[in-house]
Motif scaffolding. Structure first.
Motif, PDB file in Angstrom:
ATOM      1  N   MET A   1       8.215   1.054   4.103  1.00 50.63           N
ATOM      2  CA  MET A   1       7.259   2.508   4.665  1.00 50.63           C
ATOM      3  C   MET A   1       7.209   2.561   5.893  1.00 50.63           C
TER       4      MET A   1
ATOM      5  N   ILE B   1       3.919   4.441   7.428  1.00 50.60           N
ATOM      6  CA  ILE B   1       2.708   6.061   6.250  1.00 50.60           C
ATOM      7  C   ILE B   1       2.630   5.243   5.804  1.00 50.60           C
ATOM      8  N   MET B   2       2.932   3.790   5.025  1.00 49.83           N
ATOM      9  CA  MET B   2       1.883   2.993   4.222  1.00 49.83           C
ATOM     10  C   MET B   2       1.622   1.455   5.005  1.00 49.83           C
TER      11      MET B   2
ATOM     12  N   LYS C   1      -1.356   8.693  -1.968  1.00 52.16           N
ATOM     13  CA  LYS C   1      -0.771  10.161  -0.963  1.00 52.16           C
ATOM     14  C   LYS C   1      -1.428  10.702   0.237  1.00 52.16           C
TER      15      LYS C   1
ATOM     16  N   SER D   1       3.135  12.962   7.368  1.00 51.05           N
ATOM     17  CA  SER D   1       3.301  11.896   6.171  1.00 51.05           C
ATOM     18  C   SER D   1       2.801  11.625   4.933  1.00 51.05           C
TER      19      SER D   1
ATOM     20  N   LYS E   1       4.912  10.589   2.541  1.00 49.54           N
ATOM     21  CA  LYS E   1       4.617   9.469   1.410  1.00 49.54           C
ATOM     22  C   LYS E   1       4.886  10.325  -0.446  1.00 49.54           C
TER      23      LYS E   1
ATOM     24  N   MET F   1       7.209   7.793  -2.696  1.00 49.45           N
ATOM     25  CA  MET F   1       5.924   7.001  -3.626  1.00 49.45           C
ATOM     26  C   MET F   1       6.761   7.615  -4.971  1.00 49.45           C
TER      27      MET F   1
ATOM     28  N   TYR G   1       7.569  -2.226  -2.459  1.00 52.49           N
ATOM     29  CA  TYR G   1       7.241  -2.212  -1.785  1.00 52.49           C
ATOM     30  C   TYR G   1       7.260  -2.653  -0.553  1.00 52.49           C
TER      31      TYR G   1
END
Length: 284
Positions: free
Chosen positions: A210, A213-214, A222, A235, A239, A243, A253
């Protein structure tokens, strides 16, 4: 070096450097009382963020996700401001694996901010040269355009010395591109207008990278978006979408920045099922 096997893909985390960025900026509007329970913070309110590229070995190809912070790119002031305590050991990491920078076939750039793109070039004499001379470098058309013509907000993160020497190697794409069977790089926007994620599927096995974004395991919620995000609402929506996809498929992830986890697998309820923890480096 930590490894993870996902279907026919072998992932190995290389040593790309370390920064320490402001914790408040990394968690946006989330109160420190909440985020500091999930990720440690130092007395300068900074959190440790690795900048470690992932080597993907798939179908005989050697690919990288992002490039680390390079060597010799930062002034002393920048090192202090960004908490750079270690620069890149990418070449040494590859040598330990029996490879060199010449063996890299492609670099999947999630975006071109300096902490992801500095490792693409190195200074030789008075000019900068490409590090991965035989690689195709993938990035979104949007990101490539802003990299070369940054706006008043992004000018400090898109550096000319990170793109001029590699411009003939860059392969821009629009919405998404399949690099190899099952391996896609997908435009999301959000963190930057041209930000992308990497998604690999091989039967029942998959991983999602990700990117920012993560950026860490502590950003799983999120709604927890970075103050650095140019488009935080995008974003959040991206997400939320990815997710849900990952939870449903029990996807791994993977992380570039996380100082504690290399990868985490969640179940359908978003609970941790399995993980690959970052190990301490030992000097050889």
């Amino acid at each position: 070096m930590e490894k993870l096997q996902v279907g026919r893909a072998t992932l190995t985390w290389l040593r790309g450097g370390v920064t320490h960025m402001d914790g408040g900026a990394m968690f946006g509007v989330v109160p420190k009382a909440l985020w500091s329970k999930k990720y440690p913070v130092n007395d300068k309110n900074q959190i440790e963020l690795r900048t470690d590229p992932i080597l993907l070995q798939i179908d005989g190809k050697n690919l990288l996700i992002d490039s680390g912070i390079g060597i010799g790119k930062f002034t002393d002031k920048q090192k202090r401001n960004y908490g750079v305590l270690e620069e890149s050991f990418i070449e040494q990491s590859l040598i330990e694996l029996g490879l060199t920078v010449a063996d890299i076939d492609g670099v999947l750039m999630t975006h071109m901010h300096f902490d992801h793109a500095c490792g693409l070039t190195v200074k030789e004499g008075d000019t900068y040269q490409s590090v991965f001379k035989n690689a195709v470098i993938y990035t979104t058309e949007t990101e490539w355009a802003e990299m070369r013509n940054p706006n008043i907000r992004s000018v400090n993160t898109y550096w000319k010395e990170n793109w001029e020497a590699i411009k003939e190697q860059v392969h821009p794409f629009s919405k998404q591109m399949e690099i190899l069977d099952g391996l896609r790089i997908i435009h999301t926007g959000g963190h930057s207008d041209g930000h992308a994620i990497v998604y690999f599927q091989d039967g029942d096995d998959s991983f999602l990278h990700m990117a920012d974004i993560m950026p860490t395991h502590a950003h799983q919620n999120k709604l927890w978006a970075l103050a650095y995000d140019d488009y935080p609402v995008t974003s959040v929506h991206e997400k939320e979408k990815w997710m849900a996809t990952g939870y449903a498929n029990k996807t791994w992830y993977t992380f570039y920045h996380d100082a504690f986890y290399r990868a985490i697998k969640f179940n359908e309820d978003g609970e941790k099922m399995d993980s690959v923890e970052k190990q301490e480096y030992t000097e050889s």
